[in-house]
Enzyme design. Structure first.
Site, PDB file in Angstrom:
ATOM      1  N   ARG A   1      -7.074  12.646   0.858  1.00 28.25           N
ATOM      2  CA  ARG A   1      -5.981  13.096   1.735  1.00 28.25           C
ATOM      3  C   ARG A   1      -4.613  12.551   1.323  1.00 28.25           C
ATOM      4  NH1 ARG A   1      -7.213   9.736   7.240  1.00 28.25           N
ATOM      5  NH2 ARG A   1      -9.230  10.726   7.008  1.00 28.25           N
TER       6      ARG A   1
ATOM      7  N   GLU B   1      -8.730   0.267  -3.087  1.00 29.44           N
ATOM      8  CA  GLU B   1      -9.564   0.287  -1.874  1.00 29.44           C
ATOM      9  C   GLU B   1     -10.513   1.458  -1.962  1.00 29.44           C
ATOM     10  OE1 GLU B   1      -7.706   0.656   1.942  1.00 29.44           O
ATOM     11  OE2 GLU B   1      -6.467  -1.091   1.567  1.00 29.44           O
TER      12      GLU B   1
ATOM     13  N   HIS C   1      -5.787   3.531  -1.536  1.00 34.41           N
ATOM     14  CA  HIS C   1      -7.143   3.845  -1.080  1.00 34.41           C
ATOM     15  C   HIS C   1      -7.453   5.255  -1.559  1.00 34.41           C
ATOM     16  CE1 HIS C   1      -9.965   4.153   2.723  1.00 34.41           C
ATOM     17  NE2 HIS C   1     -10.589   4.461   1.601  1.00 34.41           N
TER      18      HIS C   1
ATOM     19  N   ASN D   1       0.855  -1.195   0.000  1.00 37.78           N
ATOM     20  CA  ASN D   1       0.000   0.000   0.000  1.00 37.78           C
ATOM     21  C   ASN D   1       0.895   1.250   0.000  1.00 37.78           C
ATOM     22  OD1 ASN D   1      -1.362   2.284   1.226  1.00 37.78           O
ATOM     23  ND2 ASN D   1      -3.069   0.910   1.621  1.00 37.78           N
TER      24      ASN D   1
ATOM     25  N   HIS E   1       0.895   6.126   2.046  1.00 35.88           N
ATOM     26  CA  HIS E   1       1.685   7.019   2.906  1.00 35.88           C
ATOM     27  C   HIS E   1       2.647   7.893   2.108  1.00 35.88           C
ATOM     28  CE1 HIS E   1      -0.009   5.659   6.592  1.00 35.88           C
ATOM     29  NE2 HIS E   1       0.148   4.416   6.216  1.00 35.88           N
TER      30      HIS E   1
ATOM     31  N   ARG F   1      -9.530   8.007  -1.002  1.00 30.75           N
ATOM     32  CA  ARG F   1     -10.485   8.459   0.011  1.00 30.75           C
ATOM     33  C   ARG F   1     -11.348   9.580  -0.539  1.00 30.75           C
ATOM     34  NH1 ARG F   1     -10.383   7.673   5.475  1.00 30.75           N
ATOM     35  NH2 ARG F   1      -9.003   6.008   6.135  1.00 30.75           N
TER      36      ARG F   1
ATOM     37  N   HIS G   1      -3.770  -4.923   7.650  1.00 34.82           N
ATOM     38  CA  HIS G   1      -3.841  -3.833   8.620  1.00 34.82           C
ATOM     39  C   HIS G   1      -2.935  -4.120   9.808  1.00 34.82           C
ATOM     40  CE1 HIS G   1      -5.733   0.049   9.350  1.00 34.82           C
ATOM     41  NE2 HIS G   1      -5.309  -0.171  10.564  1.00 34.82           N
TER      42      HIS G   1
ATOM     43  N   GLU H   1     -11.126  -9.539   2.874  1.00 36.99           N
ATOM     44  CA  GLU H   1      -9.850  -9.198   3.501  1.00 36.99           C
ATOM     45  C   GLU H   1     -10.094  -9.189   4.997  1.00 36.99           C
ATOM     46  OE1 GLU H   1      -7.593  -5.778   2.051  1.00 36.99           O
ATOM     47  OE2 GLU H   1      -6.651  -5.594   4.035  1.00 36.99           O
TER      48      GLU H   1
ATOM     49  N   THR I   1      -8.150   3.392   8.470  1.00 37.87           N
ATOM     50  CA  THR I   1      -9.346   2.551   8.548  1.00 37.87           C
ATOM     51  C   THR I   1      -9.373   1.874   9.924  1.00 37.87           C
ATOM     52  OG1 THR I   1      -8.989   2.143   6.212  1.00 37.87           O
ATOM     53  CG2 THR I   1     -10.631   0.776   7.301  1.00 37.87           C
TER      54      THR I   1
END
Ligand code: PXP
Length: 240
Positions: free
Chosen positions: A49, A70, A43, A7, A10, A45, A192, A152, A101
């Protein structure tokens, strides 16, 4: 062999913190793949962000391995997902005020929205539709009933466990969840809070896991050791 998807959200968070054009999550995705990742997760969003629509379109064009989009059931984001047609769409709960999340979907409570969104994703050519759920039998059975072909498992409680007994208890819950999902004909993914230290117990306890999605641990190590090293180290742990 478990697939490792990285992922890259970040990287977008860091870029956007300074309203800059770098570091670029698209560039990071290419480096992750070069270092051994089987694919890339992002993801999009509602508040954009970290990942932006520009990133999404470039991921769709440039990612060579598996692409996992995602998303929440927000209609605008669903439209974008259908437009780009990733290999995998993972539906997650989303609250604007959360830092990340915070837990799995409440499948029954969202059933009406899921019943609209899941067929749309399949119609758009998305082959795998996954629901991010806690390792709770009711959620897993409800997920199977939606027509999603994958879940998931939310590994956050396992990752947050502090004592050895708690880690084992949470790993067993995940194992039961994976068993239930597998029996229901669902493909099992997980993610996660998985990291370099907690992965071994997870892997040794939880059966049927085809794929994991890992972000924070890898990006945190990348800041100190470089992205190539961080991904290679994680691939070594996951594919051990
Ligand atoms: N899977 C889902 C559904 C997530 O929302 C996240 C966090 O963005 C992850 C996996 C990856 O979690 P982490 O960044 O803690 O590895």
């Amino acid at each position: 062999m478990i697939n490792l998807l990285i992922n890259v959200d970040h990287v977008g968070t860091l870029r956007n913190a300074r309203q800059e054009t770098f570091p670029d999550p698209v560039h990071a995705a290419a480096l992750c793949e070069q270092a051994g990742a089987d694919g890339i997760v992002f993801h999009l969003r509602e508040d954009r962000r970290h990942i932006t629509e520009r990133d999404v379109h470039l991921f769709a064009e440039t990612v060579q391995g598996k692409l996992d989009f995602e998303l929440s059931t927000d209609p605008d984001v669903v439209d974008i997902c259908c437009d780009v047609g990733p290999d995998l769409a993972t539906l997650v709960p989303e609250r604007r005020e959360e830092v990340t999340t915070e837990g799995g979907l409440d499948v029954e409570a969202n059933r009406d929205r899921l019943d609209t969104v899941i067929p749309r994703l399949y119609d758009a050519g998305v082959e795998q539709v996954s629901l991010f759920v806690d390792p709770v039998p009711e959620q897993i059975h409800a997920a199977a009933a939606t027509g999603a072909n994958t879940i998931e498992l939310h590994t956050g409680d396992y990752a947050n466990a502090t004592t050895e007994a708690e880690c084992h208890r949470e790993a067993e819950r995940l194992a039961d969840g994976a068993e239930a999902a597998h029996s229901a004909g669902l493909r099992v993914h997980a993610g996660h809070g998985l990291d370099y230290n907690n992965f071994a117990l997870f892997r040794n306890t939880v059966p049927h896991v085809a794929e994991v999605s890992i972000g924070f641990a890898v990006m945190a190590r990348a800041i100190l050791s470089g992205l190539d090293t961080a991904v290679r180290d994680m691939a070594g742990v996951v594919k051990h």
